[in-house]
Design a protein around this motif. Structure first.
Motif, PDB file in Angstrom:
ATOM      1  N   ILE A  62      -4.184  -2.265 -10.733  1.00 31.56           N
ATOM      2  CA  ILE A  62      -4.837  -2.034  -9.428  1.00 31.56           C
ATOM      3  C   ILE A  62      -4.883  -0.540  -9.110  1.00 31.56           C
ATOM      4  O   ILE A  62      -5.883  -0.015  -8.617  1.00 31.56           O
ATOM      5  N   HIS A  63      -3.780   0.145  -9.418  1.00 29.62           N
ATOM      6  CA  HIS A  63      -3.692   1.580  -9.141  1.00 29.62           C
ATOM      7  C   HIS A  63      -4.675   2.382  -9.999  1.00 29.62           C
ATOM      8  O   HIS A  63      -5.316   3.323  -9.500  1.00 29.62           O
ATOM      9  N   GLN A  96      -1.019  -8.425  -2.775  1.00 28.78           N
ATOM     10  CA  GLN A  96      -1.202  -7.030  -3.182  1.00 28.78           C
ATOM     11  C   GLN A  96      -2.616  -6.539  -2.895  1.00 28.78           C
ATOM     12  O   GLN A  96      -2.820  -5.442  -2.359  1.00 28.78           O
ATOM     13  N   LEU A  97      -3.592  -7.362  -3.232  1.00 33.31           N
ATOM     14  CA  LEU A  97      -4.985  -6.954  -3.059  1.00 33.31           C
ATOM     15  C   LEU A  97      -5.383  -6.902  -1.588  1.00 33.31           C
ATOM     16  O   LEU A  97      -6.054  -5.964  -1.139  1.00 33.31           O
ATOM     17  N   TRP A  99      -3.505  -6.527   1.112  1.00 33.26           N
ATOM     18  CA  TRP A  99      -2.839  -5.428   1.808  1.00 33.26           C
ATOM     19  C   TRP A  99      -3.604  -4.119   1.578  1.00 33.26           C
ATOM     20  O   TRP A  99      -3.894  -3.381   2.530  1.00 33.26           O
ATOM     21  N   ARG A 100      -3.930  -3.865   0.320  1.00 30.44           N
ATOM     22  CA  ARG A 100      -4.646  -2.621  -0.003  1.00 30.44           C
ATOM     23  C   ARG A 100      -6.072  -2.643   0.559  1.00 30.44           C
ATOM     24  O   ARG A 100      -6.593  -1.615   0.992  1.00 30.44           O
ATOM     25  N   LEU A 103      -6.061  -1.623   4.185  1.00 24.40           N
ATOM     26  CA  LEU A 103      -5.954  -0.172   4.317  1.00 24.40           C
ATOM     27  C   LEU A 103      -7.267   0.512   3.939  1.00 24.40           C
ATOM     28  O   LEU A 103      -7.677   1.500   4.554  1.00 24.40           O
ATOM     29  N   TYR A 104      -7.928  -0.015   2.926  1.00 24.91           N
ATOM     30  CA  TYR A 104      -9.207   0.543   2.473  1.00 24.91           C
ATOM     31  C   TYR A 104     -10.239   0.507   3.598  1.00 24.91           C
ATOM     32  O   TYR A 104     -10.909   1.500   3.880  1.00 24.91           O
ATOM     33  N   GLN A 109      -7.425   5.248   4.067  1.00 32.56           N
ATOM     34  CA  GLN A 109      -6.741   5.243   2.775  1.00 32.56           C
ATOM     35  C   GLN A 109      -7.642   4.603   1.716  1.00 32.56           C
ATOM     36  O   GLN A 109      -7.313   3.573   1.125  1.00 32.56           O
ATOM     37  N   GLN A 111      -8.197   5.571  -1.155  1.00 30.76           N
ATOM     38  CA  GLN A 111      -7.673   5.719  -2.510  1.00 30.76           C
ATOM     39  C   GLN A 111      -6.773   4.566  -2.932  1.00 30.76           C
ATOM     40  O   GLN A 111      -6.392   4.474  -4.110  1.00 30.76           O
ATOM     41  N   VAL A 112      -6.403   3.691  -2.029  1.00 28.39           N
ATOM     42  CA  VAL A 112      -5.458   2.628  -2.378  1.00 28.39           C
ATOM     43  C   VAL A 112      -6.106   1.519  -3.187  1.00 28.39           C
ATOM     44  O   VAL A 112      -5.417   0.676  -3.764  1.00 28.39           O
ATOM     45  N   LEU A 113      -7.442   1.491  -3.266  1.00 29.98           N
ATOM     46  CA  LEU A 113      -8.118   0.406  -3.963  1.00 29.98           C
ATOM     47  C   LEU A 113      -9.445   0.903  -4.514  1.00 29.98           C
ATOM     48  O   LEU A 113     -10.142   1.691  -3.881  1.00 29.98           O
TER      49      LEU A 113
END
Length: 469
Positions: A62-63, A96-97, A99-100, A103-104, A109, A111-113
């Motif tokens: 993911i990162h 995980q997906l 949450w990011r 933020l996206y 943020q 850059q988190v996804l």
């Protein structure tokens, strides 16, 4: 006030020299961590072996996906869709997906996804297996151009206010995302889009209004009052009661816009007139009245319809016979009219803001009385648990008949005291000279009857006072 806190005792720190730590580290076995490339992880997924991908591998994938996409533009969308398909059956990966992704879409943020993962979210969200999940619906709202409005819709469907919503999702999504401030602002605009709101949706709205700040609530109420139709308001006395309790009196009334204040008057009046109309209809249907009595009541009902916007509140007083027949079918402020020997009649007391209007429905006299709204009259007319016809007549006040052509002259009488009909209502035509003479003859008889009734009332009240003393 001074508060003193005791300092807790801490365990004694182990005394280790740097040399000892170095020696300890040198005796540890060699360990290496091997993370496969993004290509290898994606290949494993495409082979249908996603269960072989470890949590650490997923975090890395993911990162690193955004950078991988730049080198594999033609495969970026397809591979991101494959990852979301795996997430449908993998709750850990979902978390995980999502949450990011929250933020996206918060805008701070990115850059988190990877962008390709954000754009292929629909593959996941449209699956019947997860589309009902609240975090998924919230992310879907975030993706929408009207994010706050969509979240208000979700909250309404779930019957939860902002506090309850945050409590539910705090374990699944970052609760500090800016969406929630927009959500508060969109509660009222969303509610006004509901064509025929039900009782549960109204209760949800009121729950949300109750937790708003003062400025948020004023803005929301202004929007409600100027955008919800009178028909919807008339079907929800719960909403009208809340607005009346919170905005009809006190400082909040003056914080509303002029159009909002006018609409609130109309809503309150409409509800109260509806109860008055229901009372008249029940009397007509349940009591054995003579034709002239029924006609008289119908004319009263139709006359006051022109003043429905002015009904602040009203009180119903019923004789025992009427209460037995219809009392339990009426909502609102209903009390027993004390028997003082007067002709049987129902009595309605209207609050028109600066004036109280008392209507005697039947019997000899059968007048309308007008009282200034002062503390004494308010206490007696709306505060006393028991009242009788004679006690009300003892208060005096200005009075008007219900004789021939009474509607024409009552309208003038009320207007002279500042009680105006609803807009777009029109008075009856001008009476002829013969009509006026006929009215004058009847009015003389009515005046003599009223004077006699008032003498009886005064004697009755004096006797009551003597017995009390």
């Amino acid at each position: 006030m001074n508060y003193q806190f005791s300092i807790p005792s801490l365990p004694e720190t182990l005394k280790c020299s740097p040399n000892q730590l170095i020696q300890l580290a040198s005796n540890l076995p060699d360990a290496t961590i091997s993370i496969p490339s993004v290509d290898k992880i994606l290949e494993t997924i495409e082979q249908g072996k996603a269960d072989k991908v470890s949590k650490l591998d997923w975090v890395y994938c993911i990162h690193a996906k955004a950078q991988w996409d730049q080198q594999n533009i033609d495969r970026s969308g397809k591979t991101s869709a494959a990852i979301w398909k795996v997430a449908i059956y993998n709750s850990w990966l979902q978390h995980q997906l999502l949450w990011r992704l929250a933020l996206y879409y918060s805008g701070h943020q990115k850059q988190v996804l990877a962008k390709s993962l954000a754009e292929s979210f629909d593959i996941f969200a449209n699956s019947n297996l997860v589309s009902h999940l609240l975090p998924v619906q919230i992310i879907g709202a975030l993706c929408n151009k009207q994010a706050g409005r969509e979240l208000a819709k979700i909250a309404c469907e779930q019957r939860i206010n902002r506090t309850e919503l945050l409590n539910i999702i705090k374990e699944h999504l970052p609760i500090w995302i800016p969406l929630f401030s927009r959500f508060i602002e969109d509660i009222s605009p969303y509610f006004t889009t509901i064509r025929s709101p039900n009782q549960q949706q109204v209760k949800w709205l009121l729950s949300c209004l109750d937790e708003m700040s003062e400025s948020q609530q004023i803005k929301a109420v202004n929007h409600l009052l100027t955008n919800v139709s009178n028909d919807i308001a008339s079907n929800h006395s719960l909403l009208i009661d809340w607005l009346r309790d919170n905005y009809r009196n006190g400082e909040n009334w003056y914080k509303l816009s002029d159009p909002a204040r006018q609409r609130l008057r109309e809503w309150i009046g409409g509800i109260n007139y509806g109860d008055f109309q229901k009372l008249v209809n029940l009397i007509l249907n349940k009591l054995d009245l003579q034709d002239f009595e029924s006609n008289r009541l119908c004319r009263r009902r139709d006359f006051w319809a022109d003043y429905s916007n002015r009904f602040e509140r009203f009180r119903i007083l019923l004789p025992k016979t009427s209460q037995i027949a219809i009392g339990y079918q009426i909502q609102g402020d209903v009390d027993l009219l004390e028997d003082d020997g007067s002709d049987p009649t129902e009595v309605c007391i209207f609050d028109f803001g600066e004036w109280f209007v008392v209507e005697f429905f039947r019997g000899r006299g059968s007048e309308t009385r007008l009282f200034p709204k002062n503390p004494r009259n308010q206490q007696i007319l709306f505060g006393e648990s028991t009242l009788s016809v004679k006690q009300i007549r003892c208060l005096g006040g200005d009075k008007h008949d219900h004789e021939f052509l009474w509607q024409v002259f009552s309208r003038i009488w009320l207007a002279n005291n500042g009680i105006l009909p609803n807009p777009d209502t029109h008075p009856s035509g001008n009476p002829t000279a013969d009509n006026l003479q006929q009215r004058e003859n009847r009015l003389e008889r009515w005046q003599r009857e009223i004077e006699r009734l008032e003498r009886e009332a005064k004697a009755y009240c004096n006797k009551i006072c003597f017995l009390i003393d």
